[in-house]
Motif scaffolding. Structure first.
Motif, PDB file in Angstrom:
ATOM      1  N   ALA A  41     -51.627  29.440  27.338  1.00  0.00           N
ATOM      2  CA  ALA A  41     -52.025  29.004  28.686  1.00  0.00           C
ATOM      3  C   ALA A  41     -51.174  29.661  29.769  1.00  0.00           C
ATOM      4  CB  ALA A  41     -51.941  27.493  28.796  1.00  0.00           C
ATOM      5  N   LEU A  42     -49.880  29.848  29.505  1.00  0.00           N
ATOM      6  CA  LEU A  42     -48.981  30.444  30.490  1.00  0.00           C
ATOM      7  C   LEU A  42     -49.151  31.955  30.609  1.00  0.00           C
ATOM      8  CD1 LEU A  42     -45.752  28.412  29.703  1.00  0.00           C
ATOM      9  CD2 LEU A  42     -46.932  28.460  31.901  1.00  0.00           C
ATOM     10  N   ALA A  43     -49.638  32.604  29.555  1.00  0.00           N
ATOM     11  CA  ALA A  43     -49.777  34.059  29.569  1.00  0.00           C
ATOM     12  C   ALA A  43     -50.623  34.489  30.758  1.00  0.00           C
ATOM     13  CB  ALA A  43     -50.388  34.541  28.264  1.00  0.00           C
ATOM     14  N   GLY A  44     -50.146  35.492  31.484  1.00  0.00           N
ATOM     15  CA  GLY A  44     -50.877  36.006  32.640  1.00  0.00           C
ATOM     16  C   GLY A  44     -49.924  36.675  33.620  1.00  0.00           C
ATOM     17  N   LYS A  45     -50.489  37.151  34.720  1.00  0.00           N
ATOM     18  CA  LYS A  45     -49.712  37.830  35.760  1.00  0.00           C
ATOM     19  C   LYS A  45     -49.473  36.863  36.907  1.00  0.00           C
ATOM     20  CE  LYS A  45     -51.490  42.377  34.626  1.00  0.00           C
ATOM     21  NZ  LYS A  45     -52.147  43.589  35.126  1.00  0.00           N
ATOM     22  N   TYR A  46     -48.233  36.830  37.401  1.00  0.00           N
ATOM     23  CA  TYR A  46     -47.836  35.894  38.455  1.00  0.00           C
ATOM     24  C   TYR A  46     -47.148  36.622  39.602  1.00  0.00           C
ATOM     25  CZ  TYR A  46     -48.465  32.203  34.956  1.00  0.00           C
ATOM     26  OH  TYR A  46     -48.977  31.350  34.014  1.00  0.00           O
TER      27      TYR A  46
END
Length: 147
Positions: free
Chosen positions: A40-45
Motif C-alpha cells: 500500500a505504501l509503495a509509490g512516488k511521493y
C-alpha cells in the motif's frame, strides 16, 4: 385534520432521501485510513508540508528545513523495499539524489528509511503523515502526497 397514509409515506421517503444525501456528503469528506503495508505504501511521493510539533501547536517550517529546489523532489518507495530519492525539477547543488532500503512495521506504525525511523501518524493511500525527531530533538511532522 388527519394526515393520510400516503402523505406520511411520502414525508418518510423525502426525509430518508435528504438524510441519505447528507450522510453521503459527510462520508465523502472523510478520507479513510489505508492499511499500512509495503504494497500500500509503495509509490512516488512529494513533500507538501513540514512543521515542528510544539506545546503551543504545530509551527510551519517547510521553507526552514527544505530548500526550494527540494520541494519538487520525488521519493519513490518501491515494492521490493528499495527507495530512490530523485532530485527532480529544479536541481539542488549538490545533487540530493540517493537510494537505499526501506521497510514498515505495521503494528508499531514505524517507517524505516535506511537507518532513520519515523512514526506514521496517518496514511490515506493519497497522503502519508509521519513524525520523527531531528538532530536538535525537535519533533518534526511531515506530510507527503502520492504522485
Amino acid at each position: 385534520m388527519k394526515p393520510t397514509p400516503c402523505a406520511l409515506i411520502a414525508l418518510l421517503i423525502l426525509s430518508l432521501l435528504f438524510t441519505a444525501c447528507k450522510k453521503k456528503e459527510l462520508d465523502h469528506d472523510v478520507e479513510d485510513e489505508c492499511e499500512i503495508t509495503v504494497a500500500a505504501l509503495a509509490g512516488k511521493y512529494k513533500i507538501v508540508a513540514a512543521s515542528y510539533v510544539e506545546a503551543s501547536g504545530d509551527r510551519d517550517v517547510l521553507h526552514e528545513i527544505y530548500d526550494d529546489c527540494e520541494l519538487d523532489d520525488i521519493n519513490e518507495l518501491k515494492a521490493d523495499k528499495t527507495f530512490v530519492y530523485t532530485d527532480a525539477g529544479e536541481k539542488c547543488k549538490p545533487d540530493m539524489s540517493e537510494s537505499g532500503t526501506w521497510n514498515v512495521n505495521a503494528n508499531s506504525r514505524i517507517l524505516m528509511l535506511n537507518a532513520g525511523t519515523s512514526t506514521i501518524l496517518s496514511f490515506t493511500c493519497k497522503e502519508l503523515v509521519v513524525t520523527y525527531r531531528d538532530g536538535a530533538d525537535n519533533i518534526v511532522k511531515e506530510t507527503y502526497r502520492k504522485q
